[in-house]
Every structure is written in C-alpha cells, then in structure tokens.
Design a protein around this motif. Structure first.
Motif, PDB file in Angstrom:
ATOM      1  N   LEU B 237       0.829  -1.203   0.000  1.00  0.00           N
ATOM      2  CA  LEU B 237       0.000   0.000   0.000  1.00  0.00           C
ATOM      3  C   LEU B 237       0.868   1.260   0.000  1.00  0.00           C
ATOM      4  O   LEU B 237       0.607   2.205  -0.740  1.00  0.00           O
ATOM      5  CB  LEU B 237      -0.921  -0.007   1.225  1.00  0.00           C
ATOM      6  N   LEU B 238       1.925   1.261   0.804  1.00  0.00           N
ATOM      7  CA  LEU B 238       2.762   2.451   0.911  1.00  0.00           C
ATOM      8  C   LEU B 238       3.481   2.758  -0.399  1.00  0.00           C
ATOM      9  O   LEU B 238       3.834   3.901  -0.669  1.00  0.00           O
ATOM     10  CB  LEU B 238       3.788   2.285   2.042  1.00  0.00           C
ATOM     11  N   CYS B 239       3.716   1.727  -1.208  1.00  0.00           N
ATOM     12  CA  CYS B 239       4.394   1.960  -2.470  1.00  0.00           C
ATOM     13  C   CYS B 239       3.441   2.454  -3.549  1.00  0.00           C
ATOM     14  O   CYS B 239       3.870   2.880  -4.614  1.00  0.00           O
ATOM     15  CB  CYS B 239       5.070   0.675  -2.938  1.00  0.00           C
ATOM     16  N   SER B 240       2.139   2.343  -3.288  1.00  0.00           N
ATOM     17  CA  SER B 240       1.161   2.770  -4.295  1.00  0.00           C
ATOM     18  C   SER B 240       0.836   4.247  -4.109  1.00  0.00           C
ATOM     19  O   SER B 240       1.350   4.900  -3.219  1.00  0.00           O
ATOM     20  CB  SER B 240      -0.113   1.939  -4.151  1.00  0.00           C
ATOM     21  N   LYS B 241      -0.026   4.759  -4.977  1.00  0.00           N
ATOM     22  CA  LYS B 241      -0.423   6.159  -4.864  1.00  0.00           C
ATOM     23  C   LYS B 241      -1.789   6.289  -4.197  1.00  0.00           C
ATOM     24  O   LYS B 241      -2.324   7.396  -4.090  1.00  0.00           O
ATOM     25  CB  LYS B 241      -0.502   6.777  -6.260  1.00  0.00           C
ATOM     26  N   LEU B 242      -2.365   5.146  -3.795  1.00  0.00           N
ATOM     27  CA  LEU B 242      -3.745   5.151  -3.303  1.00  0.00           C
ATOM     28  C   LEU B 242      -3.952   6.056  -2.092  1.00  0.00           C
ATOM     29  O   LEU B 242      -4.975   6.710  -1.958  1.00  0.00           O
ATOM     30  CB  LEU B 242      -4.162   3.719  -2.943  1.00  0.00           C
ATOM     31  N   ILE B 248      -5.448  10.222   2.636  1.00  0.00           N
ATOM     32  CA  ILE B 248      -4.912   9.673   3.881  1.00  0.00           C
ATOM     33  C   ILE B 248      -3.432  10.033   3.904  1.00  0.00           C
ATOM     34  O   ILE B 248      -2.736   9.916   2.903  1.00  0.00           O
ATOM     35  CB  ILE B 248      -5.058   8.136   3.914  1.00  0.00           C
ATOM     36  N   ARG B 249      -2.997  10.504   5.052  1.00  0.00           N
ATOM     37  CA  ARG B 249      -1.608  10.942   5.141  1.00  0.00           C
ATOM     38  C   ARG B 249      -0.648   9.759   5.156  1.00  0.00           C
ATOM     39  O   ARG B 249      -0.796   8.829   5.931  1.00  0.00           O
ATOM     40  CB  ARG B 249      -1.474  11.754   6.412  1.00  0.00           C
ATOM     41  N   GLU B 250       0.343   9.828   4.289  1.00  0.00           N
ATOM     42  CA  GLU B 250       1.393   8.807   4.305  1.00  0.00           C
ATOM     43  C   GLU B 250       2.296   9.078   5.496  1.00  0.00           C
ATOM     44  O   GLU B 250       2.385  10.211   5.962  1.00  0.00           O
ATOM     45  CB  GLU B 250       2.233   8.911   3.032  1.00  0.00           C
TER      46      GLU B 250
END
Lengths: 277, 572
Positions: B237-242, B248-250
């Motif tokens: 998920l963190l590697c995606s742009k979703l 939602i804050r990365e």
C-alpha cells in the motif's frame, strides 16, 4: 466542585453496614418520624440521630452546608407557619392557654408553641439520618442497594450513572459559560435576573444537545457490554448482610412499629399533654 | 489452508443503507478476518468506516436500523440471526470516546461491568478483574474514579473492560484520537502485546496510519466512499499512490523518501519505521536531496504582542500549582503551538490569559496594556478564544446571528454590525452561506463559524484549543490552510495541540509545557529532535529524525526543516 453525593471515607461501624441496610434503615427511620407527632418519641429519635453521627465518625463541619441550609429553611418555615396559622396548635390540642394578657389573633399560646416545637423535632429527627446516609454510603454501592430493595437494576443504574456524569457536565457548563461571557454575555450580578436566566438557557441548549449525543454513545457502550441482557445482574460492590445489618434493620423496624403503636395509644398522631388540665 | 472455524468476521458482497439515508453507506464489501490476524481499516471521514464498526459489533442491525444486503458472518453465523449480546461475547469494542465508555464509578467496577451483566458471582468477578487489570497494568488504580486517571489509563481500563469477557475479536474505533503522542504509541504497543497473549483477532479503525504502523499489521484495508478500494499488506500500500489519492496521510518518512526520489518497492519493507530494506544508493539519494536545499531560516524575531512574566495559578482545593512561574512572549504575526501532556497547564495558561481564571500572581502585558485591568469581555476584543468543540460555542440558529452575537451583546449599532459580520464571513469563506441555518453545516464549516464569531470582535490574537482534533487529513489541511491565511492577514495565532504533525508543519515556534512550567520554547524542528524534551513532555520523536540518522545525516533538525520547506512548496 460540589458533588451531590458527598461520600466521606472514614471507617466506622456505620460505614461497614451495607448500602442496602442503610437505605432501608433511613427509610424506616424517616417514616417513623413522619407518621407521628409524639413529642417524646421525636425527642428520642433526635437524640439517637445525633448519637449516630458520633458513631458514624461524621463531624458537623462535614455537613455544615446542608445543616445550615436546613436550619435557615426551618427558621423561615416556622415563621410562616406562625404568620399564616397562629391558632393551629389550639385547634389540634383542643385547649387555649395564652401566655400574655393580650388575646389577639397573633397572641402566643402554649399550644401553638408546643405544636411548632414538635414540628422542629420532626426535622431534627429525620435530617441527621438522611445526612448520615449520604455521607456514609459509597456512591458505587448506591445503585446496588436500590436494586436490592426491589427497584429494577436499569433504573438503579441510571441513577448512579447520573451521579457519575454530573461532574463532567458541570465542568462543561462552566467552560461554555466562560466562553460566552467573553463574547459579551453578561452573567454577573450586574445583569437582571431575567437576562441572566436567558443567558443561562443559551448555554444549556448546546449543552443539552451535546449531552444527547453522548447519552446515545454511552447507551451503545453499555449495550455492547451486555447491559440489559438478563432480568437480573450481580454487583461487584455488593456485600453480604452481616449480623449488624440485620440488627440495624430490626431496630429501625421496631422504631417504625413504635411510632404506629404510639399513634394508636395517643388516639391520633398527636401526643396531647394538655388533656389532663 | 485455514480452517473455516478460524474466520471470525466475514463480509460477503455486503451492503448497508441507513433508513434515514438515500444512498447506501456501504456497498459491495467483501472482507474476512481470521483468528490471530491484525487488520487496520483506514479511510477519510465519511468513507463508511464507522458504519463498518457498527456492523461488526452488532449495533447494526440491532440498534441502528437499515437495509442490509449480502452476508456478514460473525464466527460463522449470519449476524442478523444473532442478537447484540451474543455478538458482544465474540466481538469486544473499545470506543473512541473512553469517557463515555467508562460507565463504572471506579476502575474495578468498570472492568467488572460485563461480568455483572452476565450475573457472574462476586468472588469470581473479583478474581477475573484483578487478573485482567494486571494484564493492562491498572492494578494499582482499582479504586480510582475516572476523573483521577489519565487518558491513556482510561483507555487501558476500556480495553480491560471488553477483554474480561474473553472475546475473540478486539475492535478499536479510532483508539488514538484522544491521546497525546507518546501515550498513543504506548496504546499501539499494548494492542500488539494483547494480541500476542490472547491470540485474538484485532481490527483497528484509524486514519492516523503512521502511528498505527509503529507495530506490524497484517493487512491494511483502505476504504473510500463506502467501498473497499484496497486490501493488502502495508508495504504494498505504501508503495502505491492510493493513500494520497484518498486523502490519507502517508507516514512522514515515506513522504520524505518520495521527495528524495527513492524508488519504493514492497521488498524494501517501507512499513517498518526502522527501514531495514534501505540500501546505500537510497541513502545517498536522501543525503543529496537534503544537501541540495537552500537554507531558509526564518527572519529574526518580531516585536512581542503578549508578554507574560512569572505567571502563577492554582485551582481551588488542589495543592499543586497548575501554572508555576510562566514567562513567555507571543510575537506579532506568529503561529505558535503550545504542546504538552494533559494537565501540563497549556489549557490553563490560555484560560488565565483570556480571564476565564484569575492568576494568583504575575504580569500579563498585551501591547503595553496590563491585561489584569481588563474584564473577560474587554480582553475578548484583544484575544479571541476558540473552543475545541464548535457545538459548544454555537447558541444561535442562523449563521449571521451567530457571528453578530458578540457585537450585539456589546450594543454595537446594527449597520456597523452588518459590515463587520460580512467582513468576518468573507474572511472565513462563509459569505454566500450567511443566511443559512448553522445546522446545515459540516463540522469544519461550524469551526469556521465559531472563528468568524470571534474574529468579528477584531482581536489581534486568536487562541485555538485543538483546532484539528478528530479531523482527517483533508479537513485538517483545510482548517490549517485557513489559519495560515488569517496569519498572513496579520492575526497572531496560538494553537494548543497534541498533534506533532501540526506542530512541525505549521507552527513557527513551539512552547512546551510540563507540570505547570515551560520546559522549552524554540523552533518546532529543534524541539522534536531533542530527546530530553520529548521524554518529559510525552511527545514523540518524528520518524524523519530516524530516517536522517539512518542515512547518516547528523543534523536532524535541519533535515526536518528541509522536509517542511518541501511540503510547503508541494502544497502550493
């Protein structure tokens, strides 16, 4: 912050009684004082009540506010009784003994003074046990004791829950009132009573609305933990009755019966010392 | 292959529509959670995650009525065929509002609540309460009332209160919302420990992704507009742009890595803040990004608007001083954050300044005026105070009247009221809604109304209590950008906050309170990288600092500053 329930934790034989015992005793005692105007009996209850204060390790200082309030109330109450019904005593006792040579409507009679003495005694017989109940009953035990004398646990629990949330709501009211005073709402004595009431109602509206939302959350939280599942529930703070509990309730019951018997002997609620004259 | 018995919660093409609403709140949800799994459900406000919570714990359909489609099984049984109490034996819910969940008069009674309702006998209750209290470390507080506990302790009691029933699923509804940063981290660690000990399934619903990822989660379910848009492990998920697409804050360090141009792949395990998968090439890229930046240190200090000297205050009946010799200055046109734990004195400080409480000693000088000589009402014309919950401030039905309220109370003529109200509404972007009822507004808009109703008195300084509490990233950004705009128009802003992100991103200065004293007054980037202050004030070091160390950058403070500068550019 003054809480409604002013529980004072100080070990004493009365603290060791269960909440239910104290509730039953307080009710029986108050009923006993309510049903009769027998002076001797009321005097006995008053003295016994004062003695129980000592037993319960509660000092007058602890209850000074409530006590002061009662005394002031009683004082005005008595003046009003005298103003509106100065011949009430003579009517009850069937005789009229004037204390002065003047015989007007407001002339003091022994009967009226005696009646008002009884009235005061009624208070002094009841108030100490009520205060004692409030000061020696742990709020946690209160709901359990209501439930024990037969009140549904849902109602009992809502009473204790109200006690639990009163300080929160008080705190919120205080903060909202400060913020609106900063916006220019005058709530000090400078404003008229009507204006102050209006200002207070302006605060109450948001407070009530936010409390309603909160009640829903609390109700959900309780249901999610099984509140209301069974007809009965157990209580973490409940305690078993001991000999002293049974003894206290027996004594209170005896007092109540005595009051009823005295009413029978006296041919009515009043003890009449003027009969033999 | 997992046994079917191990699937505790199973949504299958599930949908739900509240009776009061036109459109379904949840559509086409398929999700299963197994015993021993730890799942995070994340999503912006209004994405349906609270409705998910209600479905899992049975409040839907048993308390909130509506139309259900598809299937939801709890422990293999269709939820609509069960009842609320049966579900509550399987699923234990820890609510966001721990004050509301705390229904007992004392800790012990609250933990015992579920047992009392199941008619467990007293002796057994005592023993089970004692055991659970030990697990969550509240055994020394058994006879304390809720008011005597800290936020973190209250939450631990809530957890104990649901665990006492031996539930198989622990459901946490926004567990971090009311906690200070360090306590939030402890909560995440506790959840982790409890899962290890009990083997229960854990479902956390939270939009603060970075804080939850402090401990490993098996899966992150990302929701948007009532649907599940991603259900995968945190690394993917963190590697995606979703995340950025749904608002939602990365995690900050992930953002920093992306700014630096580091290529992220799930094999590099970006969900672990220790970043074990970062190679030398990546580190070099981060170092280069850091060194390439120009130094944009802010201009020198401006002139003080408010000066406070040796301020002391104590609440009645309490011995300890709530404020103990506070000396500080607030500079004109600045944006200052006041941080510290609950009870450190930060709220008391603002109340004393606004005159809600009276200081026992000390001086407060506002532009040469002694504040002590002014009443609460007069002070409000210099310093405005905005409460955390806008619903607590709003007393009028119409927006216009609400904003005009303070002026009318002061007997300002109606034509002047009109021009000032309209000005305030324009500043707050509410002008076209001036004739609307307040009830038609969202939370964020209500917040603006309360700010407008304070601005109309033309104060030079605004104090805001937790301006972004409970807001998701998008609303948080909206509110904060609005405050920046106000600051640019010359209004000095003071924010009382728990939020470390807010502090480092927006404040140009932070004052740290601890036990009624100021323990630091400095640049936020320096405070957040000072281990000593972080520890005493129950703050938390930022993951950026860890990243800097990992890449061999010694000046953590400068690294944080570089990141903030980059953020600001990015937002514009």
């Amino acid at each position: 912050m003054t809480n409604l329930f002013n529980y004072i934790e100080r070990p004493s034989p009365i603290h060791r009684l269960t909440g239910a015992t104290k509730l039953v005793c307080m009710l029986l005692w108050s009923f006993a004082a309510m049903v009769t105007y027998d002076t001797r009996f009321l005097a006995l209850l008053s003295i016994a009540g004062a003695a129980l204060f000592l037993v319960g390790n509660i000092r007058t200082k602890d209850v000074s506010f409530m006590l002061g309030f009662t005394i002031v109330f009683l004082f005005f109450n008595n003046i009003l009784i005298y103003v509106f019904s100065p011949m009430h005593g003579t009517g009850i006792y069937g005789s009229c003994t004037y204390l002065t040579s003047w015989h007007g409507r407001y002339a003091p009679t022994v009967e009226q003074l005696f009646y008002q003495l009884n009235y005061i005694l009624k208070y002094s017989a009841t108030i100490p046990v009520i205060l004692l109940f409030v000061c020696t009953t742990n709020p946690s035990e209160f709901a359990a004791s209501l439930n024990r004398i037969g009140i549904s646990y849902r109602i009992s629990y809502s009473v204790s829950l109200a006690l639990r949330y009163i300080p929160d709501v008080q705190q919120q009211y205080y903060e909202i009132s400060k913020a609106s005073q900063a916006r220019g709402v005058e709530m000090s004595k400078k404003a008229s009573l009507l204006k102050r009431l209006k200002a207070a109602s302006n605060i109450l509206i948001p407070l009530i609305l936010s409390s309603m939302g909160r009640i829903e959350t609390i109700a959900n939280a309780m249901e999610l933990r099984g509140f209301g599942k069974h007809k009965k529930r157990t209580w973490y703070m409940a305690r078993k009755f001991r000999i002293s509990d049974y003894a206290s309730m027996a004594v209170s019951l005896l007092l109540f019966i005595t009051a009823l018997v005295l009413n029978h002997i006296n041919n009515g609620r009043f003890y009449n010392p003027f009969l033999n004259h | 292959m997992t046994d079917n018995k191990d699937i505790l919660v199973e949504f299958d093409h599930f949908g739900f529509k509240y009776n009061a609403q036109q459109k379904p709140t949840l559509s086409d949800i398929s999700l299963s959670v197994k015993r021993g799994e730890k799942v995070l459900i994340a999503g912006p406000s209004g994405c349906g995650k609270s409705t998910m919570v209600h479905c899992i714990n049975g409040l839907i359909p048993f308390s909130y009525k509506g139309e259900m489609t598809g299937s939801l099984k709890i422990s293999g049984k269709e939820s609509r065929d069960l009842d609320l109490f049966t579900i509550s034996k399987t699923v234990g819910t820890v609510l966001q509002d721990t004050d509301a969940q705390f229904v007992g008069m004392t800790v012990a009674e609250d933990i015992a609540f579920a047992l009392e309702n199941s008619c467990v006998i007293r002796e057994e209750m005592k023993e089970r309460v004692l055991r659970i209290a030990g697990t969550v470390n509240v055994q020394d507080h058994l006879h304390h009332a809720p008011g005597e506990l800290s936020g973190g302790q209250k939450q631990r009691v809530s957890v104990a209160g649901v665990m006492v029933d031996d539930v198989e699923v622990l459901l946490f509804d926004e567990p971090l919302a009311n906690l200070d940063p360090a306590t939030g981290r402890e909560a995440i660690e506790l959840i982790d420990k409890l899962q290890e000990e009990t083997g229960a399934a854990v479902i956390i619903v939270e939009h603060r992704l970075e804080d939850v990822l402090w401990r490993h989660v098996d899966r992150v379910v990302l929701m948007n507009e009532g649907r599940i848009i991603s259900n995968t492990d945190a690394d993917t998920l963190l590697c995606s742009k979703l995340l950025s697409e749904t608002g939602i804050r990365e995690p900050l360090y992930v953002q920093a890595l992306k700014y630096a141009g580091v290529f992220l792949a799930p094999e590099k395990k970006p969900s672990d803040p220790a970043l074990p998968g970062l190679d030398e090439k990546d580190k070099e890229m981060v170092r280069r990004w850091f060194e390439n930046s120009g130094d944009d240190s802010p201009s020198g200090r401006k002139h003080p608007l408010l000066e406070v000297r040796d301020l002391c205050f104590s609440y009645e009946k309490r011995n300890r001083r709530a404020l103990d010799g506070i000396s500080a200055a607030i500079y004109e046109g600045s944006m200052t954050a006041i941080v510290g734990t609950n009870g450190a004195g930060k709220s008391t400080f603002s109340k004393v300044i606004c005159g809600f409480e009276t200081a026992s000693s000390g001086e407060m000088i506002f532009e040469g005026i002694d504040l002590k000589s002014l009443s609460m009402k007069e002070r409000a014309e210099h310093i405005g105070y905005v409460m955390q919950d806008p619903n607590h401030m709003i007393s009028q039905t119409m927006i216009y009247d609400e904003v005009a309220f303070g002026l009318r109370n002061r007997g300002v003529p109606e034509d002047e009221v009109q021009s000032r109200v309209e000005d305030a509404l324009k500043i707050c972007g509410l002008y076209r809604m001036r004739n609307w009822p307040v009830s038609a507004l969202s939370y964020g808009q209500k917040k603006r109304v309360t700010i407008a109703s304070i601005l109309v008195l033309r104060p030079k300084m605004l104090i805001l209590d937790e301006p972004t509490a409970g807001q998701d990233y998008r609303h948080y950004t909206d509110i904060m950008e609005f405050l920046v705009k106000l600051r640019d128009q010359g209004i000095t802003i003071v924010m009382i906050t728990h939020d470390m992100h807010l502090m480092i991103e927006y404040a140009d200065r932070a004052i740290v309170f601890s036990n009624g004293r100021i323990i630091a007054d400095d640049d936020p980037a320096r405070i957040i990288t000072d281990a000593g202050i972080i520890k005493t004030a129950s703050l938390r070091e930022t993951s950026l600092y860890l990243l800097a160390k990992k890449c061999g950058i010694n000046d953590g403070t400068a690294f944080v500053k570089r990141f903030i500068a980059c953020e600001k550019e990015y937002r514009r």
